[in-house]
Design a protein around this motif. Structure first.
Motif, PDB file in Angstrom:
ATOM      1  N   LEU A 176      -3.885  -2.389  -6.981  1.00 43.88           N
ATOM      2  CA  LEU A 176      -2.804  -2.540  -6.002  1.00 43.88           C
ATOM      3  C   LEU A 176      -2.921  -1.440  -4.950  1.00 43.88           C
ATOM      4  O   LEU A 176      -3.286  -0.309  -5.275  1.00 43.88           O
ATOM      5  N   PRO A 177      -2.608  -1.748  -3.690  1.00 44.40           N
ATOM      6  CA  PRO A 177      -2.721  -0.720  -2.664  1.00 44.40           C
ATOM      7  C   PRO A 177      -1.580   0.279  -2.770  1.00 44.40           C
ATOM      8  O   PRO A 177      -0.458  -0.095  -3.083  1.00 44.40           O
ATOM      9  N   GLY A 178      -1.859   1.530  -2.497  1.00 43.46           N
ATOM     10  CA  GLY A 178      -0.799   2.541  -2.470  1.00 43.46           C
ATOM     11  C   GLY A 178      -0.618   3.026  -1.048  1.00 43.46           C
ATOM     12  O   GLY A 178      -1.596   3.274  -0.339  1.00 43.46           O
ATOM     13  N   LEU A 179       0.628   3.100  -0.593  1.00 43.86           N
ATOM     14  CA  LEU A 179       0.898   3.613   0.750  1.00 43.86           C
ATOM     15  C   LEU A 179       2.107   4.533   0.684  1.00 43.86           C
ATOM     16  O   LEU A 179       2.976   4.359  -0.184  1.00 43.86           O
ATOM     17  N   THR A 180       2.165   5.455   1.611  1.00 40.93           N
ATOM     18  CA  THR A 180       3.368   6.281   1.690  1.00 40.93           C
ATOM     19  C   THR A 180       4.478   5.427   2.296  1.00 40.93           C
ATOM     20  O   THR A 180       4.208   4.361   2.867  1.00 40.93           O
TER      21      THR A 180
END
Ligand SMILES: Cc1ncc(COP(=O)(O)O)c(C=O)c1O
Length: 519
Positions: A68-72
């Motif tokens: 899964l992508p992680g973003l702030t």
């Protein structure tokens, strides 16, 4: 040359647009997929390390990251805000989609829909604590019955197509109650019908018999009589129809159906053209859905959920679904169970789209009877304005006769220019307009169905029409490049629509990340 670098006469060449380093074009940002920008080690939340624990997953524990992508948080917000800016909406500009009625949703509606008593109501909260919400549903139901002249209304269907299903299930139950369930299994559907009509009939086990649309664009009572027989359960007829015309033989059609023991389902998606002018109940209709999102504002398409209440005649009222609101001595209650009644059962888990109900009632009450009638008249007036202003350049399939809320053109006038409906529609995008509905209804070759919402000002309509005229003249002058390369100013050029439909790429696969400075 105009400000967008488009040639103003056939002699000048279009300059080649310079590619940018970022892929952005001015402030039009090229948005990557969240999977392309996200990292596995980034997060928008700060969670404490869990205390150590003994895993009981054994061999079932994952051995590789989930991917899964992680973003702030700021990155996530920017991603979705940028995506949202790619949406075209009626709040951003004229949205002339025929058969879709992109209706302005007054902000008053939004204010009311956000009142906590409506916005936070829960379908399972005790009835005594939801009296206001039930009163509102009851009031809206009453208004719909007044406007349609019908006997009962099912509020729970969640869209037009869902309403069709509800109405046709009521018809099916009524036919079964007459003991004709096994023999009346055909539904008549005109050739010009919206695709949801035959789909609905087929979904609940009816077979579909087509009724020819006729050369005038309306269905004739004679054609319906010819298709009727003891096996016919109902007709599904749209009025005003998908060619933007009022079905002038509707009363004769209703009589023919009733004489033959069949029911009249009216697709009321275009009710916005006749509210306050005529009542479906007076025309012999037995069941009709109302797309609240097309007639009584409430967001539509990409803007929110819809609602498709179904009004029923006296003959079909006993078969209406549960739940429904009842009032006694100022107290509101919900009938949740069909018990011994003939109701066909339930369409949805709960009571319908509360937010849509609030918006629709706000629209109805703030307009009043005279305002609603005027909205219908304005819808018809604006469509006829389009029809007349464009009538000398574009060809109309059913001649020079008044339309209802949408103006229909075909592609006959484009033939000599060697252009298609699709070319014309794509060129509208370069001019900043969402195209009209194209290639529907299917009975009209290269159809262009234009529905200018009634709330458009004359100034905005005139600019739209001047643009259409400029495009039409350009097409007739043979400036093919302007059309066949369009859209050239949109984030994406013209797609191979056949390939996109036949070989859709539905799954993103990871490729090597691009390094800074790479071409
Ligand atoms: C004539 C007609 N019938 C039915 C529908 C289906 O309505 P909904 O999109 O709300 O399901 C539409 C919607 O475009 C329509 O135009």
């Amino acid at each position: 040359m105009n400000s967008q670098g488009r040639p103003t006469d056939a002699g000048e060449a279009t300059p080649v647009l310079r590619e940018t380093f970022t892929g952005n074009r001015g402030l039009q940002i090229e948005e990557a997929l969240i999977f392309e920008t996200g990292r596995e080690d980034a997060t928008g939340v700060d969670i404490d390390e869990p205390a150590s624990f003994a895993s009981r997953l054994g061999d079932h524990a994952r051995t590789s990251p989930i991917g899964l992508p992680g973003l702030t948080e700021p990155e996530t917000i920017r991603h979705y805000v940028r995506l949202s800016r790619n949406n075209y909406s009626i709040d951003g500009g004229i949205y002339p989609l025929g058969s879709c009625t992109m209706k302005h949703n007054p902000r008053l509606n939004e204010k009311l829909a956000r009142l906590p008593g409506f916005a936070d109501v829960h379908p399972l909260q005790p009835i005594s604590t939801a009296q206001g919400a039930l009163a509102l549903i009851h009031a809206l139901a009453g208004n719909l019955l007044t406007m349609t002249g019908m006997s009962a209304v099912a509020m729970s269907p969640k869209a037009g197509a869902h309403g069709e299903l509800c109405g046709m299930m009521a018809i099916k139950a009524a036919i079964a109650a007459r003991g004709e369930g096994a023999t009346r299994n055909v539904v008549l559907v005109p050739e010009s019908a919206h695709g949801t009509n035959p789909a609905t009939a087929a979904l609940i086990g009816f077979s579909v018999r087509a009724v020819p649309a006729g050369e005038t664009g309306i269905v004739s009572a004679a054609a319906v009589r010819a298709a009727l027989g003891p096996d016919v359960a109902a007709i599904m007829l749209t009025n005003p129809n998908t060619c933007g015309l009022f079905e002038r033989e509707i009363v004769d059609i209703a009589e023919a159906l009733h004489e033959a023991g069949a029911y009249f389902y009216c697709d009321g998606a275009n009710f916005n053209a006749i509210v306050g002018k005529t009542r479906p109940g007076d025309l012999g209709v037995d069941a009709m859905h109302i797309n609240l999102h097309k007639t009584f504002s409430t967001p539509h398409g990409g803007g929110g959920p819809g609602a498709g209440p179904v009004v029923l005649s006296e003959r079909l009222a006993p078969f209406a679904p549960v739940p429904y609101v009842v009032e006694s001595g100022g107290r509101f209650d919900l009938v949740e169970h069909k018990g011994e009644s003939q109701s066909f059962g339930r369409m949805t888990a709960f009571h319908g789209q509360m937010g849509m109900f609030v918006r629709a009632l706000a629209f109805i009450l703030s307009h009043g009877a005279d305002g609603l009638r005027q909205a219908s008249e304005d819808a018809v007036l604006t469509a006829n304005y389009v029809r007349v202003v464009m009538g000398d350049l574009m060809s109309a399939p059913f001649g020079d006769r008044p339309c209802m809320h949408e103006a229909l053109f075909d592609d006959h006038w484009l033939k000599e220019a060697g252009l298609t409906t699709l070319d014309f529609a794509k060129a509208m995008i370069d001019e900043g307009y969402h195209p009209m509905t194209v290639y529907f209804p299917l009975v009209v070759h290269g159809a262009m169905l234009i529905e200018p919402t009634e709330s458009e000002s004359k100034a905005s309509l005139d600019l739209f029409l001047m643009t259409l005229r400029d495009l039409a003249f350009s097409a007739l002058r043979g400036e093919k490049e302007r059309f066949q390369s369009a859209p050239s100013l949109a984030p994406r050029r013209r797609l191979d629509e056949t390939r996109a439909a036949r070989q859709p790429v539905l799954r993103w696969t990871k490729s090597a990340p691009l390094r800074v400075g790479e071409p």
